[in-house]
Design a protein around this motif. Structure first.
Motif, PDB file in Angstrom:
ATOM      1  N   PHE A  38      96.483 -41.396  34.509  1.00 56.91           N
ATOM      2  CA  PHE A  38      96.826 -42.668  36.063  1.00 56.91           C
ATOM      3  C   PHE A  38      96.545 -41.343  37.323  1.00 56.91           C
ATOM      4  CE2 PHE A  38      99.651 -43.891  32.665  1.00 56.91           C
ATOM      5  CZ  PHE A  38      99.021 -45.334  32.587  1.00 56.91           C
ATOM      6  N   ILE A  39      96.163 -41.986  38.066  1.00 58.60           N
ATOM      7  CA  ILE A  39      96.252 -42.168  39.579  1.00 58.60           C
ATOM      8  C   ILE A  39      96.867 -42.875  40.484  1.00 58.60           C
ATOM      9  CG2 ILE A  39      93.924 -42.981  40.722  1.00 58.60           C
ATOM     10  CD1 ILE A  39      94.477 -39.293  41.222  1.00 58.60           C
ATOM     11  N   ALA A  40      97.728 -42.346  41.609  1.00 60.87           N
ATOM     12  CA  ALA A  40      98.298 -42.832  42.207  1.00 60.87           C
ATOM     13  C   ALA A  40      97.574 -43.024  44.152  1.00 60.87           C
ATOM     14  CB  ALA A  40      99.646 -42.489  42.642  1.00 60.87           C
ATOM     15  N   VAL A  41      97.593 -43.723  44.525  1.00 63.51           N
ATOM     16  CA  VAL A  41      96.472 -44.398  45.606  1.00 63.51           C
ATOM     17  C   VAL A  41      97.615 -44.703  47.367  1.00 63.51           C
ATOM     18  CG1 VAL A  41      93.852 -44.837  46.462  1.00 63.51           C
ATOM     19  CG2 VAL A  41      94.644 -44.279  44.240  1.00 63.51           C
ATOM     20  N   GLY A  42      97.172 -43.626  47.861  1.00 64.43           N
ATOM     21  CA  GLY A  42      98.462 -43.691  48.788  1.00 64.43           C
ATOM     22  C   GLY A  42      96.998 -44.849  49.908  1.00 64.43           C
ATOM     23  N   THR A  43      97.046 -45.657  50.915  1.00 64.74           N
ATOM     24  CA  THR A  43      96.112 -46.274  51.501  1.00 64.74           C
ATOM     25  C   THR A  43      97.108 -46.805  53.617  1.00 64.74           C
ATOM     26  OG1 THR A  43      96.724 -48.740  50.929  1.00 64.74           O
ATOM     27  CG2 THR A  43      95.119 -47.144  49.738  1.00 64.74           C
ATOM     28  N   LEU A  44      95.621 -47.314  53.959  1.00 60.35           N
ATOM     29  CA  LEU A  44      96.298 -47.883  55.732  1.00 60.35           C
ATOM     30  C   LEU A  44      97.458 -48.636  55.425  1.00 60.35           C
ATOM     31  CD1 LEU A  44      93.156 -47.412  57.757  1.00 60.35           C
ATOM     32  CD2 LEU A  44      95.259 -45.658  57.819  1.00 60.35           C
ATOM     33  N   ASP A  45      97.383 -49.818  53.669  1.00 57.84           N
ATOM     34  CA  ASP A  45      98.178 -50.560  53.561  1.00 57.84           C
ATOM     35  C   ASP A  45      99.701 -49.501  53.026  1.00 57.84           C
ATOM     36  OD1 ASP A  45      96.853 -52.354  55.045  1.00 57.84           O
ATOM     37  OD2 ASP A  45      95.698 -52.725  52.261  1.00 57.84           O
ATOM     38  N   PRO A  46     100.880 -50.498  53.290  1.00 58.41           N
ATOM     39  CA  PRO A  46     101.902 -50.283  52.839  1.00 58.41           C
ATOM     40  C   PRO A  46     102.466 -50.253  51.469  1.00 58.41           C
ATOM     41  CG  PRO A  46     102.196 -51.912  55.181  1.00 58.41           C
ATOM     42  CD  PRO A  46     100.559 -52.000  53.818  1.00 58.41           C
ATOM     43  N   GLU A  47     100.653 -50.578  50.410  1.00 52.14           N
ATOM     44  CA  GLU A  47     101.335 -50.424  49.006  1.00 52.14           C
ATOM     45  C   GLU A  47     100.740 -48.957  48.240  1.00 52.14           C
ATOM     46  OE1 GLU A  47     101.911 -53.127  50.930  1.00 52.14           O
ATOM     47  OE2 GLU A  47     100.055 -53.551  50.857  1.00 52.14           O
ATOM     48  N   ILE A  48     101.905 -48.993  47.523  1.00 51.47           N
ATOM     49  CA  ILE A  48     100.644 -48.204  46.135  1.00 51.47           C
ATOM     50  C   ILE A  48      99.893 -48.439  45.553  1.00 51.47           C
ATOM     51  CG2 ILE A  48     101.594 -45.502  45.889  1.00 51.47           C
ATOM     52  CD1 ILE A  48     103.870 -45.016  47.663  1.00 51.47           C
ATOM     53  N   GLU A  49      98.966 -47.805  45.143  1.00 53.47           N
ATOM     54  CA  GLU A  49      98.475 -48.304  43.601  1.00 53.47           C
ATOM     55  C   GLU A  49      98.474 -47.476  42.552  1.00 53.47           C
ATOM     56  OE1 GLU A  49      95.370 -50.001  44.520  1.00 53.47           O
ATOM     57  OE2 GLU A  49      95.555 -52.390  45.859  1.00 53.47           O
ATOM     58  N   ILE A  50      98.780 -47.520  41.341  1.00 56.15           N
ATOM     59  CA  ILE A  50      98.753 -46.617  40.228  1.00 56.15           C
ATOM     60  C   ILE A  50      97.467 -47.678  39.719  1.00 56.15           C
ATOM     61  CG2 ILE A  50      99.492 -45.715  38.340  1.00 56.15           C
ATOM     62  CD1 ILE A  50     101.729 -46.078  39.942  1.00 56.15           C
ATOM     63  N   TRP A  51      96.778 -46.359  39.343  1.00 58.51           N
ATOM     64  CA  TRP A  51      95.530 -47.159  38.480  1.00 58.51           C
ATOM     65  C   TRP A  51      95.422 -45.866  36.642  1.00 58.51           C
ATOM     66  CZ3 TRP A  51      91.986 -50.532  40.189  1.00 58.51           C
ATOM     67  CH2 TRP A  51      91.881 -51.267  41.274  1.00 58.51           C
ATOM     68  N   SER A  52      94.465 -46.340  35.980  1.00 56.80           N
ATOM     69  CA  SER A  52      94.615 -45.961  34.810  1.00 56.80           C
ATOM     70  C   SER A  52      93.138 -45.468  34.808  1.00 56.80           C
ATOM     71  CB  SER A  52      94.730 -46.946  33.748  1.00 56.80           C
ATOM     72  OG  SER A  52      93.910 -45.975  32.881  1.00 56.80           O
ATOM     73  N   LEU A  53      92.928 -43.872  34.551  1.00 56.37           N
ATOM     74  CA  LEU A  53      91.415 -43.726  34.737  1.00 56.37           C
ATOM     75  C   LEU A  53      90.837 -43.630  33.102  1.00 56.37           C
ATOM     76  CD1 LEU A  53      92.526 -40.197  36.589  1.00 56.37           C
ATOM     77  CD2 LEU A  53      91.851 -42.339  37.505  1.00 56.37           C
ATOM     78  N   VAL A 111     101.751 -52.026  41.216  1.00 54.82           N
ATOM     79  CA  VAL A 111     100.937 -52.256  42.967  1.00 54.82           C
ATOM     80  C   VAL A 111     103.033 -51.549  43.762  1.00 54.82           C
ATOM     81  CG1 VAL A 111     100.639 -53.198  45.095  1.00 54.82           C
ATOM     82  CG2 VAL A 111      99.395 -53.294  43.234  1.00 54.82           C
ATOM     83  N   LEU A 112     103.113 -50.350  43.987  1.00 54.82           N
ATOM     84  CA  LEU A 112     104.079 -50.059  45.343  1.00 54.82           C
ATOM     85  C   LEU A 112     104.466 -51.181  46.555  1.00 54.82           C
ATOM     86  CD1 LEU A 112     104.792 -47.238  43.341  1.00 54.82           C
ATOM     87  CD2 LEU A 112     105.818 -49.179  42.388  1.00 54.82           C
ATOM     88  N   GLY A 113     105.411 -51.607  46.601  1.00 52.92           N
ATOM     89  CA  GLY A 113     104.816 -51.850  47.829  1.00 52.92           C
ATOM     90  C   GLY A 113     105.746 -53.725  47.654  1.00 52.92           C
TER      91      GLY A 113
END
Length: 579
Positions: free
Chosen positions: A241-256, A267-269
């Motif tokens: 998995f890969i966790a992604v932090g963006t300009l939005d306040p949420e953290i997304e975790i995707w399966s590779l 989605v954390l947030g």
């Protein structure tokens, strides 16, 4: 074509599934996505309401030239003042007064009698025109080879399966890329034995990505975990998995291990609480400022951009995040953040730490002491503290905005900090005071780049080797050694090189090869550099490689490998400064 790569993450060999699966939107997945996407639907509703209110208020508070001539929301203003917009010409010898209707006759009406609208509901039933109206005429074929309408035969499917195959000897490289205002994760395969780097698949992102963190722990909402919940197989306990932090306040975790995915595994947030897509103007009245109000902070979720992420490799269900809202938050991936969580409202962050007075740029767990966090901020301080007792932490003032930081894997108490003034500073956490106003001397300071040192990493295979990258477009490798006579640390430049990636935003050592690193930056270009291909680097680091038991392989590409392009040579230049 403008673009950039803001972050790079490696995936070690043997972790990725050999044959990635394609995303399937079945009933179970649709239910999961609906539980997560209800937040986005709430955002859309709020945006619509905000737009409607803004439209209603247009022109009401304006004066003079700013006033509207008419209320655009008043539908009566759209109607012509003259009801008879087109009058027919009447001959001079004809009386313009209409003749009275005959007794018992219906009034002439508005000219729609010819359409027989009164008998509209009495029309005969129309024949079925739906997509399945002629289902009886469909022809059934025993297999796809006999069906002339199926052009993708089994041999082509097998070819696609082979193209997506990831061998146990391959590394994956994940980059956070934005190009022409389109943000996405691009996954590359690096074949070290073949010196080949190629794109594997990509995942679309809703917002500008800022940071990445790889992890092998399946989140509780991951389909892979729910499908294998009843078994004790590795698929239920480990993943890719890969966790992604963006300009939005949420953290997304995707399966590779899933291609063509439409939605993240977790989605954390709480975007329904932060209303990230609904800006609130600063000030009132007819002239509103473009700057928006700061959202009220929350202990349960971030309210501003996520700038840094760190996964705990010992307590594998824990993820730490640093944000522009001045907080550091601790997330438990075993807690359900969706409406399916306890109470129907989902569960937020496990802990929230307010240890800085400005944006928190970076965070990292200590691998030797897995409850200790290291954080760096734009308030020009670094802090290290136990997540169980954050008030008992220590820190130091560093004289510049923190760009990146790393614990030294070879010294449990040592860490590096890179700054926006071109310096890299090394500290011993045991010597730091709890009061930031007290002196906090560094073990050594390195003037690394002409400009901000935006990238930093410490080699996990060879002791005392670090890599830095800066906005001066140069990647440098440094050798840190102890002077046996004085006991002080001596830092020397091993090699430096412009890899053609523009301003360097990310450098990362390979988890498998001792002297291979990846770099990317403002030109939206990824390069893999094996510094062992340079004779000077092999000479300087030869003793350390032998001590670590590492053997270098001969390279044919000159050490730099990029994605093949029709317009440019991916091998780059062979220049570089050796010491």
């Amino acid at each position: 074509m403008s673009g950039l790569i803001s972050s790079v993450a490696w995936v070690r060999r043997g972790v990725a599934t050999r044959h990635p699966q394609k995303y399937v939107l079945d009933d179970q997945e649709l239910e999961r996505v609906s539980a997560l996407a209800r937040i986005e639907l709430e955002d859309a509703r709020k945006e619509l309401e905000a737009a409607h209110k803004a439209a209603e208020s247009m022109g009401k508070g304006a004066e003079g030239d700013e006033a509207d001539d008419a209320d655009e929301n008043d539908e009566s203003a759209w109607v012509d003042e003259d009801d008879d917009a087109m009058d027919e010409d009447v001959p001079m010898d004809q009386d313009p007064t209409p003749a009275p209707a005959a007794e018992g006759a219906k009034p002439a009406g508005d000219g729609l009698d010819q359409y027989h609208l009164d008998d509209y509901d009495e029309d005969e039933a129309m024949p079925g025109m739906g997509p399945f109206s002629n289902i009886k005429g469909l022809t059934y074929y025993r297999n796809n080879d006999e069906d002339p309408y199926i052009t993708l035969k089994e041999d082509e499917e097998e070819q696609e399966r082979e193209e997506l195959e990831v061998l146990p000897t391959d590394n994956l490289l994940v980059v956070a890329k934005t190009e022409d205002e389109i943000s996405q994760l691009e996954v590359y395969v690096y074949e070290e034995s073949e010196e080949n780097l190629y794109a594997h698949h990509d995942l679309m992102l809703p917002s500008f990505p800022l940071c990445l963190e790889w992890l092998d722990f399946p989140p509780i909402t991951s389909p892979a975990r729910t499908q294998n919940a009843s078994s004790s197989s590795d698929a239920a306990q480990f993943g890719n998995f890969i966790a992604v932090g963006t300009l939005d306040p949420e953290i997304e975790i995707w399966s590779l291990d899933t291609v063509e995915a439409m939605y993240p595994d977790m989605v954390l947030g709480r975007p329904d609480k932060t209303a990230a897509h609904v800006p609130t103007p600063l000030g009132t009245g007819k002239k509103k400022r473009k700057k928006t109000k700061a959202r009220p902070t929350s202990t349960a979720h971030h309210v501003d951009a996520v700038l840094g992420l760190s996964w705990n490799r010992t307590h594998r269900n824990l993820l730490a995040s640093a944000s522009a809202d001045k907080t550091v938050k601790l997330w438990d991936l075993n807690r359900d953040p969706t409406i399916n969580g306890e109470g129907g409202e989902g569960e937020g962050a496990l802990r929230s730490f307010d240890v800085h007075k400005d944006k928190v740029q970076a965070v990292q767990w200590n691998q030797a002491d897995p409850t200790v966090l290291l954080t760096g901020s734009y308030d020009r301080t670094v802090r290290t503290f136990d997540s169980r007792a954050p008030d008992a932490g220590v820190g130091a003032r560093v004289g510049g905005d923190v760009e990146a930081l790393r614990w030294d894997p070879w010294e449990p108490h040592g860490f590096y900090v890179s700054l926006d003034n071109g310096l890299v500073v090394n500290f011993d956490a045991r010597a730091l005071p709890s009061d930031l106003d007290s002196p906090s001397p560094a073990r050594f300071t390195l003037s690394a780049h002409d400009g901000p040192v935006s990238a930093l990493d410490v080699n996990p295979h060879v002791r005392g080797v670090i890599a830095t990258g800066g906005t001066d477009k140069v990647v440098k490798v440094w050798n840190v050694a102890d002077d046996q006579d004085t006991g002080k640390r001596q830092v020397s430049l091993v090699i430096s090189r412009d890899l053609g990636v523009g301003k360097v935003f990310s450098t990362s050592w390979s988890p498998d090869d001792p002297l291979t690193l990846a770099a990317a930056g403002s030109k939206a270009k990824l390069q893999v550099w094996d510094i062992g291909a340079n004779a000077g680097a092999r000479k300087v680091l030869g003793s350390k490689l032998a001590e670590a038991g590492k053997v270098l392989k001969e390279k044919q590409s000159g050490g730099v490998i990029g994605v093949a392009s029709d317009e440019e040579d991916s091998s780059g230049d062979e220049g570089g400064d050796d010491e």
